[in-house]
Write a protein that holds these residues in place. Structure first.
Motif, PDB file in Angstrom:
ATOM      1  N   UNK A  45      -8.842   3.680  11.783  1.00  0.00           N
ATOM      2  CA  UNK A  45      -7.890   2.575  11.627  1.00  0.00           C
ATOM      3  C   UNK A  45      -7.971   1.516  12.713  1.00  0.00           C
TER       4      UNK A  45
ATOM      5  N   UNK B 238      -5.178  15.627  11.161  1.00  0.00           N
ATOM      6  CA  UNK B 238      -5.482  16.260   9.870  1.00  0.00           C
ATOM      7  C   UNK B 238      -6.823  15.775   9.310  1.00  0.00           C
TER       8      UNK B 238
ATOM      9  N   UNK C 283      -2.115  10.863   1.327  1.00  0.00           N
ATOM     10  CA  UNK C 283      -3.072  11.810   0.753  1.00  0.00           C
ATOM     11  C   UNK C 283      -2.943  13.190   1.426  1.00  0.00           C
ATOM     12  N   UNK C 284      -2.587  13.155   2.707  1.00  0.00           N
ATOM     13  CA  UNK C 284      -2.416  14.414   3.451  1.00  0.00           C
ATOM     14  C   UNK C 284      -1.068  15.069   3.165  1.00  0.00           C
TER      15      UNK C 284
ATOM     16  N   UNK D 150      -2.325   5.183   3.616  1.00  0.00           N
ATOM     17  CA  UNK D 150      -2.990   5.811   2.464  1.00  0.00           C
ATOM     18  C   UNK D 150      -3.457   7.214   2.825  1.00  0.00           C
ATOM     19  N   UNK D 151      -4.094   7.352   3.990  1.00  0.00           N
ATOM     20  CA  UNK D 151      -4.545   8.689   4.406  1.00  0.00           C
ATOM     21  C   UNK D 151      -3.356   9.635   4.603  1.00  0.00           C
ATOM     22  N   UNK D 152      -2.296   9.122   5.220  1.00  0.00           N
ATOM     23  CA  UNK D 152      -1.117   9.968   5.459  1.00  0.00           C
ATOM     24  C   UNK D 152      -0.564  10.490   4.138  1.00  0.00           C
TER      25      UNK D 152
ATOM     26  N   UNK E  32       3.282   0.642   3.291  1.00  0.00           N
ATOM     27  CA  UNK E  32       3.130  -0.614   4.036  1.00  0.00           C
ATOM     28  C   UNK E  32       3.375  -1.746   3.062  1.00  0.00           C
TER      29      UNK E  32
ATOM     30  N   UNK F 292       0.889  -1.155   0.000  1.00  0.00           N
ATOM     31  CA  UNK F 292       0.000   0.000   0.000  1.00  0.00           C
ATOM     32  C   UNK F 292       0.929   1.207   0.000  1.00  0.00           C
TER      33      UNK F 292
ATOM     34  N   UNK G 174      -9.406   9.734   3.600  1.00  0.00           N
ATOM     35  CA  UNK G 174      -9.129  11.141   3.325  1.00  0.00           C
ATOM     36  C   UNK G 174      -9.574  11.505   1.905  1.00  0.00           C
TER      37      UNK G 174
ATOM     38  N   UNK H   6      -1.936  12.135  11.596  1.00  0.00           N
ATOM     39  CA  UNK H   6      -2.849  11.729  10.514  1.00  0.00           C
ATOM     40  C   UNK H   6      -4.296  11.851  10.984  1.00  0.00           C
TER      41      UNK H   6
ATOM     42  N   UNK I 204      -6.680  -0.927  -2.359  1.00  0.00           N
ATOM     43  CA  UNK I 204      -5.746  -0.585  -1.281  1.00  0.00           C
ATOM     44  C   UNK I 204      -4.350  -1.129  -1.548  1.00  0.00           C
ATOM     45  N   UNK I 205      -4.293  -2.360  -2.034  1.00  0.00           N
ATOM     46  CA  UNK I 205      -2.999  -3.030  -2.236  1.00  0.00           C
ATOM     47  C   UNK I 205      -2.678  -3.181  -3.719  1.00  0.00           C
TER      48      UNK I 205
ATOM     49  N   UNK J 277      -2.653  -0.229   6.527  1.00  0.00           N
ATOM     50  CA  UNK J 277      -2.668   0.163   5.107  1.00  0.00           C
ATOM     51  C   UNK J 277      -3.537   1.405   4.831  1.00  0.00           C
ATOM     52  N   UNK J 278      -4.675   1.510   5.526  1.00  0.00           N
ATOM     53  CA  UNK J 278      -5.513   2.709   5.325  1.00  0.00           C
ATOM     54  C   UNK J 278      -4.877   3.931   5.996  1.00  0.00           C
ATOM     55  N   UNK J 279      -4.174   3.698   7.081  1.00  0.00           N
ATOM     56  CA  UNK J 279      -3.471   4.808   7.736  1.00  0.00           C
ATOM     57  C   UNK J 279      -2.417   5.403   6.807  1.00  0.00           C
TER      58      UNK J 279
END
Lengths: 272, 272
Positions: free
Chosen positions: B75, B93, A224-225, A220-222, A231, A170, B53, B90, B268-269, A216-218
């Protein structure tokens, strides 16, 4: 056999909530926490991530009568199959194989994870060629500082070093990685990874397995920010086999007269 | 807004151990279980597997002020981020984005899973084109009886129907599949899948996500013992997005004047 079993279980018998112990011994229908098998002579040892049907057959062919398995025999972390799947045909046939072959199986999970550093994590870091780059060994993960590589390069490196066909990522394959957290086994969750990322300024977490919508979603959000993070999932078995290989090396040193084999099953998943 | 929120949370407010509720509302720093946002007019609704996000930004651009998310914002299944990651950048934000945009986020997880049949499972079965083939809806999975297809053909079918780039399989791609268990979300574990396999004589379990060394190792052992079985992992999000699409369709019918969007993030992956 008792001496080897005592060695691989050292310190875990009294540990609360642990899973280590003799999980199958010949003559005991339900498995046992005590090692009645202790008095048997060891004809050979096989060390595995998980004592699958195929690996138990291989162990038999090698003349092994003691198998040391990181994970349980019966598809569940906390149960031995005798209780949670009492009438299951797959469990029954696996137990029949063990009875027929006279193999004793010992689960050795907590003891290597509780070493300092964690034998399983350290074995993975060593196999990745990053032992000299270790910044710190924390209880659930190691941190390494490497020469900058892109995430795609890290993926290639990891696959080559571990001999695995694919990894899942990810994050942006072009992300430059300098500081990496390495969490073997089922430690890819946010509870381990997120504090580690923040404490050590990581670019990447490499884990065995973890819940998909946590770390993995963390990352992704990071990203994007505006804070690129990534990961990489190795697979649970793939992340812990090197550590079990390290444990086998320790056994060979400690018990020089005993043949110690490391057996590895085929990759569990194919990607289609 | 209150009427829609009450609708999507119906019956779950009193359910013990649930996770549904208003997880973010403008003006409330920590989120709230009560909906003070109830009195606001709804400008649009976005239904998502997880309010990432990127999807919150898309929702903003669409003029949406109510997001219905199957999974949590921060998460972790049981925590809202305000408590378990209080100082995380994260999380901070993401909360800033919500404050700025005035979007209310409602988690809607337990309610659709508790419907009979489970809205999320039924939505997945429908998206796979197998609704007419359902044999039974159990609480955690559906069973379908299909015209015989090989596992490789099932994989192609699933990818085409769900619009996903890959699946992971454990088992022989040539295995002929007739009876399939379908378990959306994190229900791929042996506790759900093994009894289902035995009760319904399944050839294959299709799941969102589950522990790697449970059901996949079970089907591997079974095949080695001479009973071919297989497991196919869709991915957690991939397995639940169709069900959230079904929930969106219900909302459109119930609230015909309200624009209801279904938003889906990138896979995601990636496999490298």
């Amino acid at each position: 056999m008792g001496e080897i079993i005592a060695h691989v279980l050292e310190g875990t018998a009294l540990a609360e909530g642990g899973v280590d112990g003799v999980v199958y011994e010949p003559g005991s229908e339900a498995g046992s926490a005590d090692a009645d098998a202790a008095s048997a002579a060891v004809t050979g040892v096989a060390v595995v991530f998980l004592a699958t049907q195929a690996l138990l057959e291989q162990a038999t062919a090698l003349g092994v009568n003691l198998v040391i398995s990181h994970e349980g025999l019966f598809y569940c972390h906390r149960e031995d199959g005798a209780t949670w799947l009492p009438d299951d045909p797959v469990v029954r046939r696996k137990r029949e194989l063990l009875r027929r072959t006279g193999i004793t199986v010992v689960r050795c999970h907590d003891r290597p994870h509780r070493c300092q550093p964690d034998t399983i994590t350290a074995g993975l870091v060593e196999a990745l060629g990053w032992a000299p780059q270790v910044v710190t060994h924390e209880p659930a993960a190691a941190v390494v500082a490497i020469e900058p590589m892109t995430l795609a390069q890290v993926a290639r490196h990891v696959k080559a070093k571990l001999g695995i066909p694919y990894v899942r990522i990810a994050g942006n394959p072009e992300l430059v990685c300098r500081r990496i957290g390495i969490a073997a086994g089922y430690r890819g969750g946010a509870g381990v990874a997120v504090p580690l990322i923040q404490a050590h300024g990581l670019d990447l977490v490499i884990a065995g397995e973890g819940p998909e919508w946590e770390t993995p979603e963390y990352v992704r959000d990071a990203a994007r920010q505006g804070r690129p993070l990534a990961y990489l999932a190795l697979g649970h078995a793939e992340s812990e086999e090197p550590g079990m290989r390290a444990l086998a090396a320790q056994l060979r040193e400690r018990f020089p007269g005993v043949p110690v084999h490391v057996l590895r099953d085929e990759p569990l998943f194919s990607v289609l």
